[in-house]
Design a protein around this motif. Structure first.
Motif, PDB file in Angstrom:
ATOM      1  N   SER A 223     -17.408  -7.848  19.770  1.00 24.76           N
ATOM      2  CA  SER A 223     -18.214  -8.980  19.310  1.00 24.76           C
ATOM      3  C   SER A 223     -17.772 -10.284  19.976  1.00 24.76           C
ATOM      4  CB  SER A 223     -18.155  -9.099  17.785  1.00 24.76           C
ATOM      5  OG  SER A 223     -16.828  -9.182  17.316  1.00 24.76           O
TER       6      SER A 223
ATOM      7  N   ALA B 204     -20.312 -12.712  22.040  1.00 16.83           N
ATOM      8  CA  ALA B 204     -20.504 -14.082  21.588  1.00 16.83           C
ATOM      9  C   ALA B 204     -19.929 -15.114  22.562  1.00 16.83           C
ATOM     10  CB  ALA B 204     -19.876 -14.265  20.220  1.00 16.83           C
TER      11      ALA B 204
ATOM     12  N   GLN C 232     -16.794 -15.610  23.130  1.00 16.44           N
ATOM     13  CA  GLN C 232     -15.528 -16.125  22.631  1.00 16.44           C
ATOM     14  C   GLN C 232     -14.320 -15.476  23.302  1.00 16.44           C
ATOM     15  OE1 GLN C 232     -15.383 -16.227  18.319  1.00 16.44           O
ATOM     16  NE2 GLN C 232     -17.569 -16.677  18.174  1.00 16.44           N
TER      17      GLN C 232
ATOM     18  N   PRO D  79     -25.914 -13.700  25.216  1.00 23.74           N
ATOM     19  CA  PRO D  79     -26.632 -14.632  24.331  1.00 23.74           C
ATOM     20  C   PRO D  79     -28.068 -14.213  24.053  1.00 23.74           C
ATOM     21  CG  PRO D  79     -26.354 -15.577  26.530  1.00 23.74           C
ATOM     22  CD  PRO D  79     -25.521 -14.339  26.488  1.00 23.74           C
TER      23      PRO D  79
ATOM     24  N   LEU E 194     -27.985 -11.709  21.153  1.00 25.20           N
ATOM     25  CA  LEU E 194     -27.626 -12.334  19.884  1.00 25.20           C
ATOM     26  C   LEU E 194     -28.714 -13.280  19.394  1.00 25.20           C
ATOM     27  CD1 LEU E 194     -23.804 -13.033  20.270  1.00 25.20           C
ATOM     28  CD2 LEU E 194     -24.983 -10.992  19.447  1.00 25.20           C
TER      29      LEU E 194
ATOM     30  N   LEU F 255     -19.607 -13.320  14.860  1.00 29.06           N
ATOM     31  CA  LEU F 255     -21.029 -13.510  15.156  1.00 29.06           C
ATOM     32  C   LEU F 255     -21.621 -14.706  14.440  1.00 29.06           C
ATOM     33  CD1 LEU F 255     -22.237  -9.792  15.028  1.00 29.06           C
ATOM     34  CD2 LEU F 255     -21.659 -11.143  17.046  1.00 29.06           C
TER      35      LEU F 255
ATOM     36  N   SER G 195     -23.157 -17.457  16.358  1.00 27.94           N
ATOM     37  CA  SER G 195     -24.338 -17.175  17.173  1.00 27.94           C
ATOM     38  C   SER G 195     -25.572 -16.821  16.349  1.00 27.94           C
ATOM     39  CB  SER G 195     -24.040 -16.000  18.126  1.00 27.94           C
ATOM     40  OG  SER G 195     -22.898 -16.259  18.919  1.00 27.94           O
TER      41      SER G 195
END
Length: 406
Positions: A127, A131, A133, A168, A171, A359, A362
């Motif tokens: 995840s 995202a 990150q 992106p 998501l 998440l 996002s």
């Protein structure tokens, strides 16, 4: 479903699970997930970061309602942490089909990869990558205890490590993500409720403490002549408990590596990993700063060199209030197994990290918890009663129906 998944990755001696990312046990879990998706006529796909998706409706339509969790485990973990959420998601879909529910939004069940971070030391890799990150470069530098890199492990498992990275567009198509999870504490047991709703995830992180001294003979070196990093490490472990108690936080040294790791040798290096969590950022900063300060004071007195590296950090996650309130309204109005209609569902915070927390930056996210009568987690003793698990499925089905159906 539970019986099929139960033996995968279970260690015969400990009775716990060793379902580490990109291993044989992980591959079996992923095959199980795909089989569940195909048995229900769902559209199955794996994204660029190895996360699995099972779709009812058009995956590209947008505003989808997604549920699910993870299937990997910590070392010798329990059967419920992660798998309960995935199994309950498929079971909730079955329940909605039995009800004849008409879906107005796409629905997906997801299995996010490497949530526990047991192999590469970083939680929620799947995840985090999706995202944005976790950078691609940082992901490529991740290594397990045998020196195998994440790209090497993915490639050996038949996946393309060159494709990993932010996702992106995917998501952005999620209108709501709801993760069901066994509670990792006893709040619901104390209130007598089978199901609860998450309010927030405490800020938390992992720090590596490297204590460097001087290797020497354990039998011939005088105590006064020793530079033993193990003693400083031990003092730091005790300091962690004291500092955590002062601010109402938690702090744990649960992993340690020693060099040269000989019974009759004074260590040259003791490397310990600190996990710390607190209800807010100020308290987390206070406990970690206090632990590091104590470690440096002990190290200076003992002639030990100390390096402290923050390996990961997740700030406080407040789940979206509008989604949380909508879920609370749905469950309160409908009631459920072990819960009368009109009775509010408990809302509680948690010190454990989850994919839903990652998440949340996002997409709108929320979590449901299923009662854990002992509060034990990350252990073979982890447990939830069958009736409470069924109550969780009913609650999740009610939520999904309220969000995705007429």
């Amino acid at each position: 479903m539970w019986r099929e998944l139960l033996p995968i990755g279970r260690h015969p001696d400990s009775g716990g699970y060793r379902r580490y990312a990109w291993t044989g046990a992980d591959a079996e879990c992923r095959a199980w997930f795909r089989a569940q998706a195909e048995a229900r006529g769902l559209t199955y796909e794996v994204d660029r970061n190895g996360n699995q998706w099972a779709w009812l409706g058009d995956p590209l339509a947008g505003d989808a309602v997604v549920t699910g969790s993870h299937l990997d485990s910590v070392p010798d973990g329990g059967a419920f942490d992660g798998p309960l959420g995935v199994i309950s998601s498929f079971a909730a879909l079955d329940e909605l089909r039995c009800r004849g529910a008409e879906f107005t939004r796409p629905l997906a069940v997801a299995n996010f990869g490497d949530e526990e971070g047991a192999r590469f030391g970083l939680a929620c890799v799947g995840s985090r990558l999706a995202a944005g990150q976790l950078t691609v470069d940082a992901a490529h530098r991740l290594r397990d205890g045998d020196g195998v890199t994440l790209p090497q492990a993915m490639e050996a498992a038949g996946y393309d490590p060159g494709a990993i990275g932010p996702d992106p567009e995917r998501l952005a198509r999620i209108g709501a993500f709801v993760e069901l999870h066994v509670e990792q504490g006893r709040a619901l047991d104390l209130t007598g409720d089978p199901v609860g709703i998450a309010s927030a995830i405490w800020p938390h992180g992992r720090w590596r403490f490297d204590f460097r001294g001087e290797a020497n003979h354990a039998g011939t070196t005088r105590l006064a002549d020793r530079r033993d990093p193990m003693l400083t490490y031990a003092e730091t472990v005790l300091a962690a408990r004291r500092e955590a108690e002062l601010v109402g936080a938690v702090a744990t040294f649960g992993k340690v590596a020693v060099e040269p790791n000989g019974v009759n040798a004074i260590p040259s290096l003791v490397r310990g990993w600190l996990d710390s969590r607190a209800a807010d950022q100020d308290r987390l900063d206070a406990v970690v700063d206090g632990i590091e300060r104590a470690a440096r004071e002990h190290a200076e007195r003992a002639g030990i060199d100390l390096d402290v590296v923050r390996e990961s950090f997740t700030p406080v996650v407040e789940f979206e209030h509008a989604l949380r309130d909508e879920i609370g309204k749905i469950l309160t109005e409908r009631g459920g197994r072990g819960r009368a209609a009109g009775r509010p569902v408990p809302v509680l915070g948690t010190g454990a990290g989850h994919d839903a927390g990652i998440l949340s930056a996002s997409a709108p996210t929320a979590m449901l918890f299923v009662r854990n009568p002992t509060g034990v987690s990350h252990s073979p003793a982890e447990h939830a009663a069958e009736d409470d698990c069924a109550a969780g499925v009913t609650a999740l089905a009610d939520v999904l129906e309220g969000l995705a159906c007429r």
